[in-house]
Design a protein around this motif. Structure first.
Motif, PDB file in Angstrom:
ATOM      1  N   GLN A 157      85.695  -4.585  69.239  1.00  0.00           N
ATOM      2  CA  GLN A 157      85.717  -3.759  70.434  1.00  0.00           C
ATOM      3  C   GLN A 157      86.926  -4.103  71.292  1.00  0.00           C
ATOM      4  OE1 GLN A 157      81.981  -4.363  72.346  1.00  0.00           O
ATOM      5  NE2 GLN A 157      80.768  -3.566  70.633  1.00  0.00           N
ATOM      6  N   LYS A 158      87.271  -3.205  72.175  1.00  0.00           N
ATOM      7  CA  LYS A 158      88.399  -3.412  73.067  1.00  0.00           C
ATOM      8  C   LYS A 158      88.048  -4.433  74.127  1.00  0.00           C
ATOM      9  CE  LYS A 158      92.553  -2.113  74.370  1.00  0.00           C
ATOM     10  NZ  LYS A 158      93.735  -2.275  73.512  1.00  0.00           N
ATOM     11  N   SER A 159      88.906  -5.396  74.348  1.00  0.00           N
ATOM     12  CA  SER A 159      88.642  -6.432  75.338  1.00  0.00           C
ATOM     13  C   SER A 159      88.871  -5.881  76.745  1.00  0.00           C
ATOM     14  CB  SER A 159      89.553  -7.631  75.091  1.00  0.00           C
ATOM     15  OG  SER A 159      89.400  -8.570  76.114  1.00  0.00           O
ATOM     16  N   THR A 160      88.036  -6.340  77.685  1.00  0.00           N
ATOM     17  CA  THR A 160      88.155  -5.923  79.093  1.00  0.00           C
ATOM     18  C   THR A 160      88.851  -6.966  79.952  1.00  0.00           C
ATOM     19  OG1 THR A 160      85.961  -6.829  79.550  1.00  0.00           O
ATOM     20  CG2 THR A 160      86.103  -4.507  78.903  1.00  0.00           C
ATOM     21  N   ILE A 161      89.318  -8.047  79.375  1.00  0.00           N
ATOM     22  CA  ILE A 161      89.968  -9.126  80.127  1.00  0.00           C
ATOM     23  C   ILE A 161      91.410  -8.723  80.424  1.00  0.00           C
ATOM     24  CG2 ILE A 161      90.674 -11.536  80.045  1.00  0.00           C
ATOM     25  CD1 ILE A 161      88.299 -12.050  78.201  1.00  0.00           C
ATOM     26  N   LYS A 162      91.806  -8.887  81.680  1.00  0.00           N
ATOM     27  CA  LYS A 162      93.145  -8.524  82.134  1.00  0.00           C
ATOM     28  C   LYS A 162      93.898  -9.783  82.550  1.00  0.00           C
ATOM     29  CE  LYS A 162      92.188  -4.154  81.659  1.00  0.00           C
ATOM     30  NZ  LYS A 162      92.788  -3.375  80.541  1.00  0.00           N
ATOM     31  N   ILE A 163      95.189  -9.762  82.355  1.00  0.00           N
ATOM     32  CA  ILE A 163      96.074 -10.875  82.718  1.00  0.00           C
ATOM     33  C   ILE A 163      96.966 -10.418  83.853  1.00  0.00           C
ATOM     34  CG2 ILE A 163      97.786 -12.526  81.883  1.00  0.00           C
ATOM     35  CD1 ILE A 163      96.808 -11.947  79.048  1.00  0.00           C
ATOM     36  N   HIS A 164      96.974 -11.196  84.980  1.00  0.00           N
ATOM     37  CA  HIS A 164      97.762 -10.834  86.160  1.00  0.00           C
ATOM     38  C   HIS A 164      98.609 -12.019  86.596  1.00  0.00           C
ATOM     39  CE1 HIS A 164      95.647  -7.016  86.699  1.00  0.00           C
ATOM     40  NE2 HIS A 164      94.497  -7.667  86.481  1.00  0.00           N
ATOM     41  N   GLY A 169     104.008 -16.587  91.176  1.00  0.00           N
ATOM     42  CA  GLY A 169     104.362 -16.643  89.770  1.00  0.00           C
ATOM     43  C   GLY A 169     103.298 -17.236  88.880  1.00  0.00           C
ATOM     44  N   GLY A 170     102.127 -17.583  89.423  1.00  0.00           N
ATOM     45  CA  GLY A 170     101.057 -18.138  88.626  1.00  0.00           C
ATOM     46  C   GLY A 170     100.306 -17.058  87.863  1.00  0.00           C
ATOM     47  N   ILE A 171      99.738 -17.415  86.723  1.00  0.00           N
ATOM     48  CA  ILE A 171      99.014 -16.491  85.862  1.00  0.00           C
ATOM     49  C   ILE A 171      97.513 -16.736  86.031  1.00  0.00           C
ATOM     50  CG2 ILE A 171      98.644 -15.768  83.470  1.00  0.00           C
ATOM     51  CD1 ILE A 171     101.355 -15.010  84.580  1.00  0.00           C
ATOM     52  N   THR A 307     119.539 -15.524  79.548  1.00  0.00           N
ATOM     53  CA  THR A 307     118.996 -14.273  79.047  1.00  0.00           C
ATOM     54  C   THR A 307     117.543 -14.119  79.465  1.00  0.00           C
ATOM     55  OG1 THR A 307     118.340 -15.345  76.975  1.00  0.00           O
ATOM     56  CG2 THR A 307     120.552 -14.379  77.063  1.00  0.00           C
ATOM     57  N   HIS A 308     117.021 -12.943  79.159  1.00  0.00           N
ATOM     58  CA  HIS A 308     115.629 -12.627  79.495  1.00  0.00           C
ATOM     59  C   HIS A 308     114.671 -13.441  78.634  1.00  0.00           C
ATOM     60  CE1 HIS A 308     111.967 -10.396  80.212  1.00  0.00           C
ATOM     61  NE2 HIS A 308     111.906 -10.077  78.917  1.00  0.00           N
ATOM     62  N   VAL A 309     113.596 -13.934  79.242  1.00  0.00           N
ATOM     63  CA  VAL A 309     112.572 -14.679  78.516  1.00  0.00           C
ATOM     64  C   VAL A 309     111.440 -13.710  78.187  1.00  0.00           C
ATOM     65  CG1 VAL A 309     111.012 -16.643  78.560  1.00  0.00           C
ATOM     66  CG2 VAL A 309     113.203 -16.769  79.765  1.00  0.00           C
ATOM     67  N   PRO A 310     111.171 -13.460  76.915  1.00  0.00           N
ATOM     68  CA  PRO A 310     110.193 -12.414  76.540  1.00  0.00           C
ATOM     69  C   PRO A 310     108.758 -12.900  76.617  1.00  0.00           C
ATOM     70  CG  PRO A 310     111.191 -13.316  74.569  1.00  0.00           C
ATOM     71  CD  PRO A 310     111.855 -14.014  75.714  1.00  0.00           C
ATOM     72  N   TYR A 311     108.256 -13.157  77.834  1.00  0.00           N
ATOM     73  CA  TYR A 311     106.861 -13.584  77.992  1.00  0.00           C
ATOM     74  C   TYR A 311     105.888 -12.462  77.618  1.00  0.00           C
ATOM     75  CZ  TYR A 311     108.369 -17.763  80.558  1.00  0.00           C
ATOM     76  OH  TYR A 311     108.928 -18.948  80.917  1.00  0.00           O
ATOM     77  N   ARG A 312     106.268 -11.211  77.842  1.00  0.00           N
ATOM     78  CA  ARG A 312     105.329 -10.105  77.678  1.00  0.00           C
ATOM     79  C   ARG A 312     105.269  -9.580  76.244  1.00  0.00           C
ATOM     80  NH1 ARG A 312     103.778  -7.803  82.641  1.00  0.00           N
ATOM     81  NH2 ARG A 312     104.862  -8.695  84.432  1.00  0.00           N
ATOM     82  N   LEU A 316      99.631 -14.257  74.028  1.00  0.00           N
ATOM     83  CA  LEU A 316      99.639 -15.722  73.973  1.00  0.00           C
ATOM     84  C   LEU A 316     100.713 -16.281  74.907  1.00  0.00           C
ATOM     85  CD1 LEU A 316      98.775 -18.414  72.688  1.00  0.00           C
ATOM     86  CD2 LEU A 316     100.444 -17.987  70.884  1.00  0.00           C
ATOM     87  N   THR A 317     101.918 -15.763  74.833  1.00  0.00           N
ATOM     88  CA  THR A 317     102.984 -16.245  75.712  1.00  0.00           C
ATOM     89  C   THR A 317     102.738 -15.845  77.162  1.00  0.00           C
ATOM     90  OG1 THR A 317     104.243 -14.252  75.161  1.00  0.00           O
ATOM     91  CG2 THR A 317     104.673 -16.221  73.874  1.00  0.00           C
ATOM     92  N   ARG A 318     102.066 -14.732  77.369  1.00  0.00           N
ATOM     93  CA  ARG A 318     101.750 -14.322  78.735  1.00  0.00           C
ATOM     94  C   ARG A 318     100.750 -15.283  79.359  1.00  0.00           C
ATOM     95  NH1 ARG A 318     103.776 -12.091  83.143  1.00  0.00           N
ATOM     96  NH2 ARG A 318     102.430 -10.553  84.157  1.00  0.00           N
ATOM     97  N   LEU A 319      99.742 -15.701  78.592  1.00  0.00           N
ATOM     98  CA  LEU A 319      98.758 -16.656  79.108  1.00  0.00           C
ATOM     99  C   LEU A 319      99.382 -18.028  79.357  1.00  0.00           C
ATOM    100  CD1 LEU A 319      95.677 -15.782  76.876  1.00  0.00           C
ATOM    101  CD2 LEU A 319      95.829 -15.473  79.347  1.00  0.00           C
ATOM    102  N   LEU A 320     100.380 -18.412  78.542  1.00  0.00           N
ATOM    103  CA  LEU A 320     101.016 -19.726  78.672  1.00  0.00           C
ATOM    104  C   LEU A 320     102.327 -19.656  79.449  1.00  0.00           C
ATOM    105  CD1 LEU A 320     100.496 -21.078  75.045  1.00  0.00           C
ATOM    106  CD2 LEU A 320      99.096 -21.500  77.053  1.00  0.00           C
ATOM    107  N   GLN A 321     102.507 -18.632  80.280  1.00  0.00           N
ATOM    108  CA  GLN A 321     103.762 -18.485  81.015  1.00  0.00           C
ATOM    109  C   GLN A 321     103.970 -19.651  81.977  1.00  0.00           C
ATOM    110  OE1 GLN A 321     104.323 -14.614  82.662  1.00  0.00           O
ATOM    111  NE2 GLN A 321     105.960 -15.233  84.062  1.00  0.00           N
ATOM    112  N   ASP A 322     102.875 -20.127  82.614  1.00  0.00           N
ATOM    113  CA  ASP A 322     103.011 -21.288  83.497  1.00  0.00           C
ATOM    114  C   ASP A 322     103.447 -22.525  82.734  1.00  0.00           C
ATOM    115  OD1 ASP A 322     102.344 -19.894  85.704  1.00  0.00           O
ATOM    116  OD2 ASP A 322     100.230 -20.438  85.703  1.00  0.00           O
ATOM    117  N   SER A 323     102.960 -22.657  81.512  1.00  0.00           N
ATOM    118  CA  SER A 323     103.196 -23.885  80.751  1.00  0.00           C
ATOM    119  C   SER A 323     104.589 -23.945  80.165  1.00  0.00           C
ATOM    120  CB  SER A 323     102.163 -23.983  79.613  1.00  0.00           C
ATOM    121  OG  SER A 323     100.849 -23.869  80.128  1.00  0.00           O
ATOM    122  N   LEU A 324     105.232 -22.824  79.966  1.00  0.00           N
ATOM    123  CA  LEU A 324     106.558 -22.776  79.349  1.00  0.00           C
ATOM    124  C   LEU A 324     107.586 -22.412  80.397  1.00  0.00           C
ATOM    125  CD1 LEU A 324     105.533 -20.836  76.128  1.00  0.00           C
ATOM    126  CD2 LEU A 324     105.896 -23.286  76.350  1.00  0.00           C
TER     127      LEU A 324
END
Length: 1454
Positions: A157-164, A169-171, A307-312, A316-324
């Motif tokens: 099923q489609k997940s309803t969890i959103k990342i903001h 700058g915190g996730i 250069t641009h950092v491709p977090y999006r 996985l990289t979006r959730l770990l944006q704070d860590s990297l």
């Protein structure tokens, strides 16, 4: 972290390919590739050690408000879940607990400790609130593992969890279940609940493989009392104490989050064997890890930080944006396998972790706004109170202009305190030294006393101890006595100086003896001067040391690169510098001492002069007083004699009174006389003082001169050493750089050579098998087999930037959907250069990846073979054990099994060595890929403007279409060849079975043949391929039949079809249309009746040619035609017998052997001719411009065009295997196919000529002002020959004394000789310059024995003696035009020269006497070559003429 080997890996014989350096955080992969990290844990590392080093500090940081992240990365089955502790097992022990359970325990233990500590100190107890979240990233969908309503199909099923992302700058996530936890047990229960809900499955590499990424997050919130700073706690002011007590009652709120990330393992589908859902999961896992790798590369690569950092790109990289790269303390644990079977995955993981080390995070404390404001105010208060305290203590002051400043007394006080502390340390050190020396002296004296007593025989241990105590006490008393005497002496000197000053200023009559003892004062002055000089020398030494450190700091780069400089020279320079410094210090000390003595002596002389004047005045005054007193006495006595009334008593009284005066005056007179005697003695010594003063002045002057000379010498030596050191370091750095470059090129070439050898071996095996078994069925099949590889699309081979018409057709045959832009935009030089650099870079990347993939395939093949052999060895071992237990016919069977075991072990060892070689080659290719990345594609693309971008996009589109078309053609060819191969195998199996049955019938009469068939059957039972069995059988049958050796025939280049179909007559060379073979002169003179070995060789088979094959091979090929000889009696002895025609433009160069002829032309081709058949064999094309030089050696053809040397392998087909450039670069294959342009790339030079040494191991190319050396065994540039001031136009190579002798002629009119020893590298200068030089540039050289012939544009030919290195003969105005070519006629001492008018002249080789001339060509002659019997001349008339000598040419040409 390196996991231990699995039992299955040990059984299959996998070797360990990793090694940890002891006491160093380094891991070695393969033989010599080292990776350095913060921590390295070997296979025997325990869980608690990993937790202590990696996680413990992060938990403590969470209590201070810092975020933390720890994640494990590695291939599937490398131990990530075990390390993190998310895979729970019922039987798990305390020692095997992972990071997460230990971190939970540590977290709650720290909470209890902080609460207990606050209770004991009477402070408010801090409040803690802990929340937990457990997320799973499955197929790029974020799932909640704490969600209780999930069902089995919930993942679909489609997940309803959103990342903001918040304002700072915190996730954060929305829609995630958050559980509040109050104890360790609750936290562990949550962790187990989420771990059991996680998706796992079984693959071929791991029984329980994680199929998703898991992120377990702990949120910690604590409210605690604000802790005051140390500066506030040290204040003594009352108001500060009150303020700190107020502040202590305030609270702050700190928050922190800790991510525990268990990444799913990167996997290859061909190894895991995943299909269906497992394959989709693996693809999703690899996509997420690829995005993570791109983020790590963007953050860790210094060239990509802007250069641009491709977090999006991934959740996985979006959730770990704070860590990297964000607000978090992050630890990455790279889990790897030690087995060589997982070598590629281990290498990829280590490179991944190596890039992650370069990421820099920005960590800050997470406080609420009120706590941050309170902290800022507290900091301001502390700062202001500190400033107030400084004003009170006088450290700060306000000037008249209102500006703040620091009191000078503070600086002076700090300096004095520093000096005082240094002196205290020095005194303490000296006191310790004195105590140690005193103890040593005491021990020495007591030992001496004990020895004396021992000799007498009265020594005991008690007496020895008592003597030692007495001596110790005596030494202590003596030290105290010396100290007291020293103090007393200083006091006495001070008192004497005070008395001296008082006597000098008082001017009284008493004088101290100190005035007359300058020796005492001089000794004090000497002691004081010695101390001052020693201090100054120490200061000079310290300043010199500081200057040396500054110089070392400036030359740090050179010292880093000059590590291999000689230690002996450094030590000698240091000793010499120390000697200079010591001499300078001694001279400075002596100068200061003698200067002080001179000053003191001069002062003493001035004081003596003053005292002398005072003494003389006092003596004169006393003498006048005595004289006056005597006169007064006489006068009084006279008066008394005249006065009668004076009584006797009064006379006595007066007499006594005068006698007293006289006695007092006499005493004073005696004192003055004694002072006068002392003064006379001093005056007597004054001459000695003057001599001493004069001598001291001379000594001081000489010492000052010596000091100046020493200082100047020291400066010169230092400057000389510095210059030599800099020069040596630069040379070492240059040599190291060249060495690294050469090693890199060597490794790359060796890897390419191995790959080519492997491909060649496979091709040879296939050709051999097809030759034995395949027979063509029709001419149609023949044409299919003889078809060449598909040609490259002509649009791609055109000149880049050429405009196309609007109605052009795309390479795939369809009309274009868009009009192409025309004009000057596409013809810009910058756009073409960028496209060429990008094209070269793309080709290099493709070749590197292709090579690595081939090596990896070879390694996988070796691993499969090792696995099979290991299983077979285990089977044989079990069989041997079974036979040993049964005991029937054991000795013989066990012996045979032991031999089989030994053979299998030897094969396994060989395969292990091959695997190690493959791994080493892969490592070298990886290093070459890192070092060879000279073109930054991102920088090139980013620097393009709009027109250049359109140009590049258009060419990229063309390239993509061409490559796609070629790939489709290759696929169709592969499918066709696979079908034919399958059919061939079926036919071959049928024919082999028929042959086997026929031989079986014959074997009944021949026992040897029966034995051979038995061996063949044994091979079949061993599951060897049928073609191998029958090839072995065929070789045995040939031995059995005793086949005679074939007759020796002339070596001839055969075609691919002749190799493949050796037995059929359809593909034999057609000779019917060729009138006569090009036989050597000796064979031609014997007549046509005996054609020699060539005719015999050609006559062994029927020379028939099918029309289809003939039309395929003859179309467009050149032919060597015979020339009829003149019938005149005065015909020349040098005659043209054949003419080679086939080039469409002038022929520029020629080279030959006895069987082959090579010609290069302006039509951008090099043709290869067969001198036996008289036909063109092949044409080597795709040159960027005219072919100006050609050489042949060992089936390799070297052709020169502009700045490139192409290396062709003509054994099988015309294939360019290497491309060499004038700058020393080497590329695989043909890298200048698309460079159809006359322009030379920047950094390159025109190559004028090439030459091979006699052994064929080295190639010399003349480009620009130098000659570059190439080692053909490794295809690498080893150095260059320098010294010419103009371009080198010609060169030739000879052999002498075991080394190459290179002779070069240049445009600067000079002729130079170079001696090159095998293996030498770098720049080589000429060993001799031939004098006198030519008047114009030298264009041709020829060598015969010890003679060298040179020709120039000054129409002159010169002969030089190479042994004596001097000019022997010269022929001025030898030709009426430029002499363009020289050569030696084979078989006779005659030298041939050709000019630009086409005229050929013959000269006697010894005397340079002219022997005649003849018209060779009607156009300029460009090249000349000879073999053992013929001469070849290449001309602008597009032909090559072949000449033969009829008779001796020494008597003349006619």
């Amino acid at each position: 972290r390196i996991r231990p080997q699995l039992a299955r890996e040990k059984i299959e014989g996998c070797h360990i390919c990793t090694f940890c350096m002891p006491a160093e955080p380094q891991v070695m992969l393969g033989k010599d590739k080292a990776f350095t990290y913060d921590y390295v844990f070997d296979m025997d590392s325990q869980q608690d050690i990993i937790y202590t080093h990696c996680t413990e500090k992060l938990i403590e940081g969470c209590f201070e408000g810092y975020n933390a992240t720890i994640f494990a990365y590695g291939q599937t089955g490398s131990g990530k879940t075990y390390t993190m502790g998310t895979g729970f097992d019922v039987n798990i022990s305390e020692e095997e607990l992972g990071i997460i359970p230990r971190a939970v325990k540590h977290l709650f233990r720290g909470i209890e400790e902080r609460r207990d500590s606050a209770t004991e100190q009477g402070k408010p107890v801090p409040e803690f609130k802990i929340n937990a979240q457990f997320l799973e990233l499955y197929n790029e969908e974020v799932l909640d593992l704490f969600e209780s309503t999930r069902d089995v199909d919930g993942k679909r099923q489609k997940s309803t969890i959103k990342i903001h992302e918040d304002a700072s700058g915190g996730i954060y996530t929305v829609g995630v279940t958050t559980r509040t936890v109050t104890s360790e047990a609750e936290m562990m229960q949550c962790l187990k609940l989420g771990a059991l809900s996680r998706t796992t499955a079984s693959t071929q590499m791991n029984i329980q493989s994680s199929r998703s990424h898991a992120i377990f997050t702990i949120h910690l919130c604590q409210v605690r009392v604000c802790t005051p700073d140390d500066s506030e706690s040290n204040e003594t002011d009352g108001r500060l104490a009150n303020g700190s007590s107020k502040i202590s009652s305030e609270f702050e709120t700190l928050t922190a989050k800790f991510h525990f990330v268990d990444l799913a393992g990167s996997e290859r589908l061909k190894r895991t064997g995943a299909t269906g859902d497992r394959a989709k999961e693996g693809i999703s896992i690899n996509c997420g890890l690829l995005a993570l790798g791109n983020v790590i590369s963007a953050l860790g690569d210094r060239s990509k930080r802007s250069t641009h950092v491709p977090y999006r790109d991934s959740k996985l990289t979006r959730l770990l944006q704070d860590s990297l790269g964000g607000n978090s303390q992050t630890v990455m644990i790279a889990c790897i396998s030690p087995s060589d079977r997982d070598f590629m995955e281990t290498l990829s993981c280590l490179n991944y972790a190596n890039r992650a080390r370069n990421i820099k995070n920005k960590v800050m404390v997470n406080q609420d706004k009120a706590s941050q404001q309170i902290s800022a105010l507290r900091t301001d208060i502390a700062r202001l109170q500190m400033e107030l305290m400084e004003y009170k203590t006088g450290k700060r002051m306000v000037g008249e202009d209102g500006m703040e400043s620091i009191n000078d007394m503070v600086h002076e006080n700090s300096m004095l305190q520093t000096e005082n502390s240094n002196l205290r340390i020095r005194v303490k050190a000296m006191q310790e030294t004195i105590d140690a020396q005193r103890a040593r002296l005491t021990q020495y004296l007591s030992d001496q006393a004990n020895q004396v007593l021992a000799k007498v025989g009265e020594g005991t241990e008690e007496i020895g101890n008592m003597i030692q105590n007495y001596i110790k006490e005596i030494e202590e008393l003596r030290a105290k006595l010396l100290e007291s005497e020293s103090v007393n002496e200083n006091l006495r000197k001070t008192l004497s100086r005070a008395n001296t000053r008082s006597s000098l200023y008082a001017g009284g009559g008493s004088f101290s003896p100190a005035h007359f003892a300058p020796e005492i004062v001089a000794s004090d002055i000497i002691e004081m001067c010695v101390c001052v000089c020693v201090c100054r020398v120490c200061e000079d030494h310290v300043s010199d040391h500081e200057e040396g450190e500054e110089l070392e700091g400036e030359e740090e780069e050179y010292e880093m690169e000059g590590e291999e400089s000689s230690d002996e020279s450094d030590s000698e320079e240091l000793d010499e510098k120390e000697d200079f410094q010591a001499d300078l210090a001694n001279i400075t000390c002596e100068i200061a001492i003698k200067q002080k003595l001179i000053d003191e002596l001069e002062n003493s002389q001035r004081r003596l002069h003053t005292l002398k004047q005072q003494y003389e005045q006092k003596l004169m005054m006393l003498q006048s007083k005595i004289r006056d007193t005597q006169l007064e006495r006489d006068k009084v006595l006279h008066n008394m004699g005249s006065v009668e009334t004076c009584t006797e008593e009064k006379a006595k009284k007066i007499k006594l009174e005068y006698e007293k005066k006289l006695s007092s005056m006499n005493k004073e007179m005696q004192k003055l006389q004694s002072a006068q005697k002392e003064h006379a003695r001093l005056l007597k010594n004054q001459s000695q003082y003057e001599k001493q003063l004069k001598k001291l002045n001379q000594d001081v002057a000489e010492m000052k001169k010596t000091k100046v000379g020493l200082m100047r010498q020291m400066k010169e030596v230092q400057e000389k050493n510095r210059v030599s050191e800099c020069r040596r370091n630069r040379e070492i750095a240059t040599l190291k750089k060249d060495q690294r470059k050469h090693e890199h090129q060597l490794r790359q070439l060796e890897a390419q050579k191995r790959q080519q050898d492997l491909v060649l071996r496979r091709k040879n095996e296939e050709v051999t098998a097809l030759r034995r078994q395949v027979r063509p069925t029709s001419g149609k099949v023949n044409r299919k087999v003889s078809l060449p590889e598909p040609l490259q699309d002509p649009s791609h081979r055109g000149i880049p930037g050429r405009p196309h018409s609007a109605g052009a057709v795309a390479p795939n045959g369809t009309p274009r959907k868009y009009p192409l832009r025309t004009g000057s935009v596409y013809t810009t030089r910058t756009a073409r250069a960028k496209w060429q650099s990008l094209e070269r870079r793309i080709t290099d990347i493709i070749m590197q990846r292709l090579t690595i993939s081939n090596m990896e395939a070879d390694m996988n093949r070796f691993l499969k073979q090792r696995e099979d052999l290991t299983k077979r060895r285990e089977k044989v071992s079990r069989k041997r054990e079974k036979i040993a237990t049964e005991g029937t016919d054991t000795d013989r069977s066990i012996q045979s099994l032991n031999e089989e075991m030994d053979a299998l072990a030897a094969n396994i060892d060989y395969i292990n060595d091959s695997i190690a070689d493959c791994q080493a080659n892969i490592m070298q290719m990886e290093e070459a890929k890192e070092e060879g990345d000279t073109v930054d594609i991102t920088a090139v693309i980013s620097s393009c403007n709009l027109s250049e971008a359109r140009f590049l996009l258009d060419h990229f589109l063309h390239m993509a279409i061409n490559k796609g078309l070629q790939a489709a053609q290759k696929d169709s060819q592969v499918k066709m060849m696979e079908g034919r191969l399958k059919q061939t195998e079926i036919n071959s199996a049928t024919q082999n079975q028929l042959l086997f049955h026929m031989l079986k019938e014959k074997a009944e009469l021949n026992p040897e043949l029966d034995a051979l068939l038995g061996n063949a059957l044994l091979c079949v039972t061993c599951k060897l391929p049928l073609y191998v069995c029958f090839s072995l059988l065929a070789s045995d049958l040939l031995k059995l039949c005793g086949e005679a050796k074939p007759r020796k025939a002339r070596r001839r280049t055969t075609t691919q079809m002749e190799l493949l179909y050796a037995g059929s007559g359809e593909f034999d060379s057609p000779t019917g249309d060729f009138s006569a073979s090009l036989l050597p002169l000796a064979e031609a003179q014997e007549g046509t009746g005996d054609m020699g070995p060539v005719a015999g060789h050609l006559g062994d088979r029927e020379l028939t040619v099918s029309p289809s094959a003939l039309s395929t091979r003859i179309a467009g090929l050149g032919v060597i035609n015979p020339v009829s000889s003149p019938k005149s009696s005065h015909a020349a002895r040098l005659q043209c017998v054949y003419v080679a025609e086939g080039h469409t433009k002038p022929v520029m160069c020629v080279d030959c052997t006895d069987d082959l002829l090579f010609t290069g032309s302006k039509d951008r081709t090099c043709k290869v001719w067969n001198l036996v058949t008289g036909q063109e064999i092949m044409s080597l094309g795709d040159h960027p411009s005219s072919v100006v030089s050609v050489r042949y050696c060992s089936s390799l053809v070297f052709t020169v065009s502009t700045a490139y040397i192409k290396v062709w392998d003509i054994r099988d087909s015309a294939k360019c295997i290497r491309t060499l450039t004038s700058s020393g670069q080497v590329s695989s294959g043909d890298s200048c196919v698309s460079l159809r342009s006359l322009s030379i790339p920047p950094g390159e030079n025109q190559i004028n000529q090439i030459s091979l040494n006699p052994t064929g191991s080295y190639l010399y190319s003349a480009s620009g002002n130098l000659v570059r050396m190439w080692d053909l065994r490794k295809f690498v540039s080893t150095g260059k020959l320098t010294g010419h001031l103009g371009p080198v136009l010609c060169l030739t190579v000879d052999q002498g004394n075991g080394q190459d002798v290179v002779l070069t002629g240049s445009k600067d009119h000079t002729l130079k000789m170079f001696e090159v020893t095998e293996g030498v590298q770098g720049s080589i200068v000429s060993c001799h310059n031939f004098e006198p030089p030519h008047q114009e540039c030298i264009v041709s050289l020829a060598v015969q024995g010890n003679s060298l012939y040179s020709s120039s544009r000054d129409y002159c030919i010169k002969k030089w003696d190479l042994s004596r290195k001097r000019l022997v003969q010269q022929a001025a105005s030898a030709h009426s035009d430029w002499v363009s070519a020289l050569g030696v006629v084979p078989g006779c001492p005659v030298m041939l020269s050709a000019d630009r008018g086409g005229l050929l002249k013959l000269w006697h080789a010894d005397t340079l006497a002219p022997l005649g001339d003849l018209r060779g060509h009607d156009s300029p002659v460009n090249g000349l070559a000879t073999n053992s019997s013929q001469l070849f001349t290449a001309s602008d008339d597009r032909t090559v003429k072949i000449w033969q000598a009829k008779g001796s040419l020494e008597e003349g040409i006619h």
